[in-house]
Design a protein around this motif. Structure first.
Motif, PDB file in Angstrom:
ATOM      1  N   LEU A 105      -9.021   4.435   8.309  1.00 46.91           N
ATOM      2  CA  LEU A 105      -8.913   3.186   8.683  1.00 46.91           C
ATOM      3  C   LEU A 105      -9.478   2.270   7.663  1.00 46.91           C
ATOM      4  CD1 LEU A 105      -9.168   3.484  12.491  1.00 46.91           C
ATOM      5  CD2 LEU A 105      -7.420   2.481  11.131  1.00 46.91           C
ATOM      6  N   ALA A 106     -10.837   2.648   7.235  1.00 45.58           N
ATOM      7  CA  ALA A 106     -11.421   1.997   6.037  1.00 45.58           C
ATOM      8  C   ALA A 106     -10.641   1.927   4.840  1.00 45.58           C
ATOM      9  CB  ALA A 106     -12.659   2.851   5.308  1.00 45.58           C
ATOM     10  N   LYS A 107      -9.686   2.768   4.411  1.00 45.79           N
ATOM     11  CA  LYS A 107      -8.965   2.556   3.331  1.00 45.79           C
ATOM     12  C   LYS A 107      -7.801   1.617   3.720  1.00 45.79           C
ATOM     13  CE  LYS A 107      -9.604   7.529   1.638  1.00 45.79           C
ATOM     14  NZ  LYS A 107      -8.838   8.855   1.303  1.00 45.79           N
ATOM     15  N   ARG A 108      -7.205   1.717   4.984  1.00 41.73           N
ATOM     16  CA  ARG A 108      -6.120   0.610   5.101  1.00 41.73           C
ATOM     17  C   ARG A 108      -6.663  -0.503   5.357  1.00 41.73           C
ATOM     18  NH1 ARG A 108      -0.933   2.455   5.181  1.00 41.73           N
ATOM     19  NH2 ARG A 108      -0.767   4.658   5.923  1.00 41.73           N
ATOM     20  N   SER A 109      -8.079  -0.771   5.756  1.00 39.83           N
ATOM     21  CA  SER A 109      -8.638  -2.226   5.887  1.00 39.83           C
ATOM     22  C   SER A 109      -8.653  -2.854   4.215  1.00 39.83           C
ATOM     23  CB  SER A 109     -10.024  -2.214   6.215  1.00 39.83           C
ATOM     24  OG  SER A 109     -10.037  -1.611   7.565  1.00 39.83           O
ATOM     25  N   PHE A 110      -9.103  -1.932   3.301  1.00 38.29           N
ATOM     26  CA  PHE A 110      -9.132  -2.125   1.975  1.00 38.29           C
ATOM     27  C   PHE A 110      -7.875  -2.549   1.383  1.00 38.29           C
ATOM     28  CE2 PHE A 110      -9.504  -1.423  -2.569  1.00 38.29           C
ATOM     29  CZ  PHE A 110     -10.737  -2.191  -3.039  1.00 38.29           C
ATOM     30  N   ALA A 111      -6.787  -1.761   1.694  1.00 38.94           N
ATOM     31  CA  ALA A 111      -5.737  -1.976   1.082  1.00 38.94           C
ATOM     32  C   ALA A 111      -4.887  -3.350   1.564  1.00 38.94           C
ATOM     33  CB  ALA A 111      -4.558  -0.833   1.800  1.00 38.94           C
ATOM     34  N   TRP A 112      -5.341  -4.103   2.452  1.00 38.58           N
ATOM     35  CA  TRP A 112      -4.923  -5.309   2.573  1.00 38.58           C
ATOM     36  C   TRP A 112      -5.212  -6.103   1.265  1.00 38.58           C
ATOM     37  CZ3 TRP A 112      -7.767 -10.181   2.038  1.00 38.58           C
ATOM     38  CH2 TRP A 112      -7.066 -11.217   2.856  1.00 38.58           C
ATOM     39  N   TYR A 113      -6.267  -5.900   0.720  1.00 41.29           N
ATOM     40  CA  TYR A 113      -6.439  -6.758  -0.672  1.00 41.29           C
ATOM     41  C   TYR A 113      -5.315  -6.210  -1.684  1.00 41.29           C
ATOM     42  CZ  TYR A 113     -11.218  -7.571   0.528  1.00 41.29           C
ATOM     43  OH  TYR A 113     -12.382  -8.020   1.198  1.00 41.29           O
ATOM     44  N   LEU A 114      -4.685  -5.106  -1.816  1.00 43.33           N
ATOM     45  CA  LEU A 114      -3.839  -4.712  -2.790  1.00 43.33           C
ATOM     46  C   LEU A 114      -2.288  -4.797  -2.434  1.00 43.33           C
ATOM     47  CD1 LEU A 114      -5.839  -1.483  -3.603  1.00 43.33           C
ATOM     48  CD2 LEU A 114      -6.192  -3.872  -4.378  1.00 43.33           C
ATOM     49  N   GLY A 115      -2.202  -5.773  -0.923  1.00 44.57           N
ATOM     50  CA  GLY A 115      -0.634  -5.699  -0.806  1.00 44.57           C
ATOM     51  C   GLY A 115      -0.022  -5.306   0.401  1.00 44.57           C
ATOM     52  N   GLU A 116      -1.069  -4.265   1.335  1.00 45.93           N
ATOM     53  CA  GLU A 116      -0.739  -3.751   2.313  1.00 45.93           C
ATOM     54  C   GLU A 116      -1.038  -4.624   3.463  1.00 45.93           C
ATOM     55  OE1 GLU A 116      -1.701   0.389   3.235  1.00 45.93           O
ATOM     56  OE2 GLU A 116      -1.039   0.941   1.144  1.00 45.93           O
ATOM     57  N   ASN A 117      -0.423  -5.775   3.431  1.00 50.60           N
ATOM     58  CA  ASN A 117      -0.468  -7.117   4.142  1.00 50.60           C
ATOM     59  C   ASN A 117       0.731  -7.662   4.881  1.00 50.60           C
ATOM     60  OD1 ASN A 117       0.057  -8.898   2.206  1.00 50.60           O
ATOM     61  ND2 ASN A 117      -1.918  -8.149   1.277  1.00 50.60           N
ATOM     62  N   SER A 118       0.605  -8.771   5.495  1.00 46.56           N
ATOM     63  CA  SER A 118       1.790  -9.323   6.088  1.00 46.56           C
ATOM     64  C   SER A 118       2.520  -9.981   4.932  1.00 46.56           C
ATOM     65  CB  SER A 118       1.168 -10.399   7.098  1.00 46.56           C
ATOM     66  OG  SER A 118       0.321 -11.284   6.790  1.00 46.56           O
ATOM     67  N   ARG A 119       1.984 -10.292   3.826  1.00 46.63           N
ATOM     68  CA  ARG A 119       2.790 -10.896   2.722  1.00 46.63           C
ATOM     69  C   ARG A 119       3.257  -9.998   1.932  1.00 46.63           C
ATOM     70  NH1 ARG A 119       4.667 -15.842   2.750  1.00 46.63           N
ATOM     71  NH2 ARG A 119       4.712 -15.637   0.361  1.00 46.63           N
ATOM     72  N   GLN A 120       2.985  -8.725   1.915  1.00 50.48           N
ATOM     73  CA  GLN A 120       3.129  -7.795   0.994  1.00 50.48           C
ATOM     74  C   GLN A 120       2.937  -8.332  -0.161  1.00 50.48           C
ATOM     75  OE1 GLN A 120       7.096  -5.993   1.574  1.00 50.48           O
ATOM     76  NE2 GLN A 120       7.290  -6.911   3.730  1.00 50.48           N
ATOM     77  N   GLU A 121       1.813  -8.990  -0.660  1.00 49.65           N
ATOM     78  CA  GLU A 121       1.373  -9.386  -1.841  1.00 49.65           C
ATOM     79  C   GLU A 121      -0.077  -8.773  -2.272  1.00 49.65           C
ATOM     80  OE1 GLU A 121       2.472 -13.476  -3.447  1.00 49.65           O
ATOM     81  OE2 GLU A 121       3.250 -13.716  -1.362  1.00 49.65           O
ATOM     82  N   SER A 122      -0.485  -8.614  -3.507  1.00 46.98           N
ATOM     83  CA  SER A 122      -1.829  -8.466  -3.675  1.00 46.98           C
ATOM     84  C   SER A 122      -2.663  -9.701  -3.848  1.00 46.98           C
ATOM     85  CB  SER A 122      -1.908  -7.529  -5.082  1.00 46.98           C
ATOM     86  OG  SER A 122      -3.030  -7.536  -5.482  1.00 46.98           O
TER      87      SER A 122
END
Length: 381
Positions: A283-300
Motif C-alpha cells: 500500500l505504501a508503493k501504491r500510494s507513491f505510484a499516484w505521483y507516477l500515473g497510477e491515479n484518476s487521470r492516468q498522468e504522471s
C-alpha cells in the motif's frame, strides 16, 4: 536514486531554494517570489535534505541542510514557538504560526537530530531548538499538531520525550474513541480533510514507543478506514480539498493534493516497519505510484523537464504549478521507499511473536489482496 524506475531529479529542489530557504509557491515551474517562504515548507525540506545527504553524502545536500535549519532557527521565537509565513524581504507576517507548523518543526528537528551522519554543530543546534520548544509542547491542542510533534519526539530518546509521547497518544486516542461511534466511521474527527494519514502514523509511533496495544488497534482501524476509501478503485485517490469528506456525506474527488500521497506512503511504511505486514509495504508503493500515473487521470505528476511535481489533480486536469510542498513530499516519499527496499526490517521483529497480529488472515492482508488489483484493470470512475 530510483523508485518504480523513476529517477529523483534534484534540479527543481535547487531551483526552489535561494540563500534564505525554500520558496513556497511557483508560477508554473518558476519560483513565485511574491508568495515568499514558509517554515512549514522549510521544515519538511530539512528532512528531505537530511535524507538526500544520508543516501549520497554530497556536499551540496549538506549546504541545503544548513540553509533549511537556519531558516527554522530564525523562525523560532524566544518562547519556543515558530513563526510560519515570511515575505520575500525576510519579514515574518505573524508573531506565531499554527500548531501544525510547530509539530512539523519538531518532526524535522527530531529527524535531523537522530541522523548518524549529521555534524556535531547541527545536532547541537537541533538540541537547543527542541529544548527551547519543550515548555510549549504540552499546550498543543490540535490533533495534527500533536501528531507531528509525537512523530518528532519519537526520534528523541529520554524520559521527558516518552512522557510527552504518552500524553499526546492518549489525547489522539481519546479523539478516536469519542468520534468512531459507528462501524462505518473509524476516524479521529467528523471529517477527513488535509494531511490525514499523519494521525494513524502517529498511533503506530505511539505503539512502538509505549508498547500499548490500544494504540496499535487504533492505528490499524484508522488506516484501514482511510484505505478502504482511498483505494476503492484499485489505485490511490485521496479525499479532495474541494469539499473534503464530511461524516454522512460523500468524499470529494477533487482537488487531490500531493501531500496526501506522501503522507500515505510514510504512514504505511511506518505500519510495515512496526508490524512486518507485507500488505502495508504494498500500500505504501501504491500510494507513491499516484505521483507516477497510477491515479484518476492516468498522468504522471512529475515534470520530466524540470524535476518538479505538479500541485495536484483538479476537476479539469493537473495543476501545473510546482510548489514546495509537492516536490518535497514527493522526494521524501521516494527516499523513504528506497530506504525501506534496501534495509532489513528492524523494530517490528519484537512484535511478531503475537501470532494473531502476524496472521495472514488479518484485515490488512485481505485489503492488500482484494482492493489492489492492477490500476490499469480497475473499474475507474
Amino acid at each position: 536514486m530510483t523508485q518504480f524506475g523513476n529517477v529523483l531529479d534534484d534540479a527543481h529542489i535547487f531551483r526552489m531554494t535561494d540563500d534564505t530557504g525554500m520558496f513556497q509557491h511557483t508560477r508554473y515551474n518558476v519560483p513565485d517570489l511574491d508568495k515568499g517562504y514558509t517554515t512549514d515548507d522549510n521544515a519538511r525540506a530539512l528532512i528531505m535534505a537530511v535524507m538526500l545527504y544520508e543516501n549520497k553524502r554530497k556536499s551540496e545536500y549538506l549546504v541545503l541542510i544548513y540553509r533549511y535549519l537556519a531558516f527554522i532557527l530564525y523562525a523560532q521565537n524566544e518562547n519556543g514557538h515558530f513563526r510560519n509565513f515570511m515575505t520575500y524581504n525576510r519579514q515574518f507576517t505573524e508573531t506565531q504560526g499554527s500548531e501544525e507548523c510547530f509539530g512539523r518543526c519538531i518532526w524535522a528537528l527530531g529527524y535531523t537530530l537522530a541522523s548518524s551522519v549529521m555534524p556535531r554543530g547541527i545536532k547541537e543546534a537541533c538540541t537547543s531548538a527542541v529544548s527551547r520548544a519543550l515548555p510549549q509542547i504540552s499546550s498543543l491542542k490540535h490533533l495534527r499538531g500533536q501528531a507531528y510533534t509525537l512523530i518528532g519526539l519519537g526520534f528523541i530518546d529520554g524520559a521527558k520525550s516518552d512522557d510527552l509521547i504518552l500524553t499526546f497518544a492518549d489525547s489522539i486516542a481519546r479523539s478516536f474513541e469519542w468520534c468512531a461511534g459507528e462501524k462505518d466511521w473509524y476516524w479521529f474527527e467528523n471529517s477527513l480533510t488535509y494531511d490525514n494519514a499523519v494521525l494513524p502514523w502517529a498511533m503506530f509511533v505511539a505503539f512502538h514507543k509505549t508498547g500499548q496495544e490500544r494504540f496499535l488497534s487504533i492505528a490499524r482501524k484508522s488506516i484501514e478506514f482511510l484505505d478502504n476509501d482511498a483505494f476503492r478503485d484499485g489505485f490511490f485517490r485521496p479525499v479532495g480539498c474541494r469539499g473534503w469528506w464530511i461524516r454522512g456525506g460523500e468524499p470529494a474527488l477533487f482537488d487531490q493534493q500531493p501531500v496526501e500521497a506522501s503522507m500515505s506512503t510514510l504512514a504505511h511504511l511506518a505500519a510495515y516497519e512496526v508490524t512486518g505486514d507485507e500488505s502495508m509495504l504494498e500500500l505504501a508503493k501504491r500510494s507513491f505510484a499516484w505521483y507516477l500515473g497510477e491515479n484518476s487521470r492516468q498522468e504522471s505528476l512529475i515534470d520530466a523537464e524540470t524535476g518538479g511535481c505538479y500541485d495536484g489533480i483538479m476537476v479539469d486536469g493537473l495543476n501545473r504549478n510546482q510548489g514546495a510542498e509537492s516536490i518535497v513530499g514527493y522526494a521524501i516519499a521516494n527516499l523513504a521507499l528506497e530506504n525501506a527496499a534496501s534495509a532489513p526490517l528492524g523494530i517490528h521483529n519484537r512484535f511478531l511473536q503475537n501470532k494473531e497480529e502476524a496472521s495472514p488472515q488479518s484485515n490488512w492482508r485481505k485489503l492488500g489482496k482484494v482492493i489492489l488489483p492492477s490500476w490499469r484493470q480497475a473499474n475507474r470512475k
